[in-house]
Design a protein around this motif. Structure first.
Motif, PDB file in Angstrom:
ATOM      1  N   ILE A 144       0.833  -1.208   0.000  1.00  0.00           N
ATOM      2  CA  ILE A 144       0.000   0.000   0.000  1.00  0.00           C
ATOM      3  C   ILE A 144       0.865   1.256   0.000  1.00  0.00           C
ATOM      4  CG2 ILE A 144      -1.794   1.280   1.226  1.00  0.00           C
ATOM      5  CD1 ILE A 144      -2.712  -1.412   2.420  1.00  0.00           C
ATOM      6  N   VAL A 145       1.846   1.302   0.893  1.00  0.00           N
ATOM      7  CA  VAL A 145       2.698   2.493   0.984  1.00  0.00           C
ATOM      8  C   VAL A 145       3.536   2.652  -0.282  1.00  0.00           C
ATOM      9  CG1 VAL A 145       4.565   3.605   2.259  1.00  0.00           C
ATOM     10  CG2 VAL A 145       2.748   2.418   3.500  1.00  0.00           C
ATOM     11  N   GLY A 146       4.053   1.548  -0.808  1.00  0.00           N
ATOM     12  CA  GLY A 146       4.836   1.626  -2.037  1.00  0.00           C
ATOM     13  C   GLY A 146       4.020   2.159  -3.199  1.00  0.00           C
ATOM     14  N   HIS A 147       2.771   1.718  -3.295  1.00  0.00           N
ATOM     15  CA  HIS A 147       1.893   2.219  -4.349  1.00  0.00           C
ATOM     16  C   HIS A 147       1.612   3.706  -4.155  1.00  0.00           C
ATOM     17  CE1 HIS A 147      -2.240   2.832  -6.130  1.00  0.00           C
ATOM     18  NE2 HIS A 147      -1.551   2.415  -7.172  1.00  0.00           N
ATOM     19  N   LEU A 148       1.412   4.115  -2.910  1.00  0.00           N
ATOM     20  CA  LEU A 148       1.126   5.522  -2.636  1.00  0.00           C
ATOM     21  C   LEU A 148       2.323   6.425  -2.924  1.00  0.00           C
ATOM     22  CD1 LEU A 148      -0.963   5.134   0.635  1.00  0.00           C
ATOM     23  CD2 LEU A 148      -1.790   5.869  -1.616  1.00  0.00           C
ATOM     24  N   GLY A 149       3.519   5.849  -2.914  1.00  0.00           N
ATOM     25  CA  GLY A 149       4.683   6.635  -3.303  1.00  0.00           C
ATOM     26  C   GLY A 149       4.547   7.156  -4.721  1.00  0.00           C
ATOM     27  N   GLY A 150       3.941   6.352  -5.584  1.00  0.00           N
ATOM     28  CA  GLY A 150       3.682   6.806  -6.950  1.00  0.00           C
ATOM     29  C   GLY A 150       2.639   7.898  -7.001  1.00  0.00           C
ATOM     30  N   TRP A 151       1.608   7.761  -6.173  1.00  0.00           N
ATOM     31  CA  TRP A 151       0.590   8.812  -6.092  1.00  0.00           C
ATOM     32  C   TRP A 151       1.219  10.135  -5.664  1.00  0.00           C
ATOM     33  CZ3 TRP A 151      -4.829   7.565  -3.678  1.00  0.00           C
ATOM     34  CH2 TRP A 151      -5.483   6.609  -4.466  1.00  0.00           C
ATOM     35  N   TRP A 163       6.479  -5.582  -8.696  1.00  0.00           N
ATOM     36  CA  TRP A 163       6.001  -4.241  -9.043  1.00  0.00           C
ATOM     37  C   TRP A 163       6.424  -3.859 -10.456  1.00  0.00           C
ATOM     38  CZ3 TRP A 163       2.455  -0.883  -8.551  1.00  0.00           C
ATOM     39  CH2 TRP A 163       2.615   0.391  -9.090  1.00  0.00           C
ATOM     40  N   ARG A 164       7.575  -4.303 -10.892  1.00  0.00           N
ATOM     41  CA  ARG A 164       8.025  -3.974 -12.247  1.00  0.00           C
ATOM     42  C   ARG A 164       7.054  -4.518 -13.295  1.00  0.00           C
ATOM     43  NH1 ARG A 164      12.954  -1.701 -12.545  1.00  0.00           N
ATOM     44  NH2 ARG A 164      14.379  -1.882 -10.764  1.00  0.00           N
ATOM     45  N   VAL A 165       6.482  -5.688 -13.028  1.00  0.00           N
ATOM     46  CA  VAL A 165       5.477  -6.249 -13.941  1.00  0.00           C
ATOM     47  C   VAL A 165       4.262  -5.329 -14.004  1.00  0.00           C
ATOM     48  CG1 VAL A 165       3.887  -8.171 -14.327  1.00  0.00           C
ATOM     49  CG2 VAL A 165       6.237  -8.621 -13.589  1.00  0.00           C
TER      50      VAL A 165
END
Length: 204
Positions: free
Chosen positions: A161-168, A194-196
């Motif tokens: 979740i946090v890793g995805h929010l880094g993109g946000w 995540w690279r996929v």
């Protein structure tokens, strides 16, 4: 086999990341919020929706956080088992990610293009959102401790979740403090799973 309704550019990316991490077979149906296919599975019309066909009877799970926890517990991966030391901390970090980090980002996104134009007020909400996000980043740095991930050496659901929010945060120009937090974001977003997903997002 799982069927995921949503788009790689939405919160469905978190579910794709999880599915890649656990090595599950899945297909993605590119579905928009409130479309007929989604409404038939989730009356709120929100994405993502995951349909689990592995148990012989299709089961629809909605809300990205609920889906991540469901998959983690079903497959026994990226989680701390119920009753085990650290379980409460992991669940607390999941709530922190959604309540403290995601909330100001999502508020800014909604006022940027999701809400009807007549009710958007991006200039009015921006200072509060940046203030709340900065406080969340201070807490995140403390939660990180000395380990590579939020639960120390174990990569778990809150990291997705946090890793995805880094993109946000990057997309909405919310400053992420340099140092331990940016190192952490680079670490989790460099994982093969995540690279996929990132490749699918780029092609969407």
């Amino acid at each position: 086999m799982y069927t995921l309704y949503g788009s790689p550019t939405s919160r469905a990316a978190r579910v794709m990341w999880m599915l890649e991490e656990i090595g599950a077979l899945y297909e993605v149906i590119d579905a928009k919020p409130h479309c007929d296919a989604v409404l038939a599975l989730n009356p709120s019309g929100k994405i993502p929706v995951l349909v689990d066909t592995e148990e012989g009877e299709d089961q629809a799970i909605f809300d990205s956080t609920a889906i991540l926890l469901y998959l983690a517990e079903k497959h026994g991966q990226l989680t701390i088992p119920p009753g085990a030391p650290g379980r409460a901390r992991m669940l607390s970090l999941v709530s922190f990610a959604v309540d403290d980090i995601e909330q100001p980002l999502w508020t800014m996104v909604k006022h940027g293009f999701t809400l009807p134009e007549e009710v958007r007020a991006p200039d009015a909400v921006r200072p509060a959102c940046h203030y709340e996000f900065a406080r969340a980043m201070q807490a995140l740095e403390a939660y990180l401790g000395d380990g590579p991930y939020l639960m120390g050496d174990a990569f778990t659901v809150p990291d997705i979740i946090v890793g995805h929010l880094g993109g946000w945060a990057k997309a909405t120009r919310f400053p992420v403090p340099e140092g331990r937090i940016t190192d952490y974001m680079t670490r989790v977003r460099s994982r093969p799973a995540w690279r996929v997903v990132a490749k699918a997002r780029a092609a969407a």
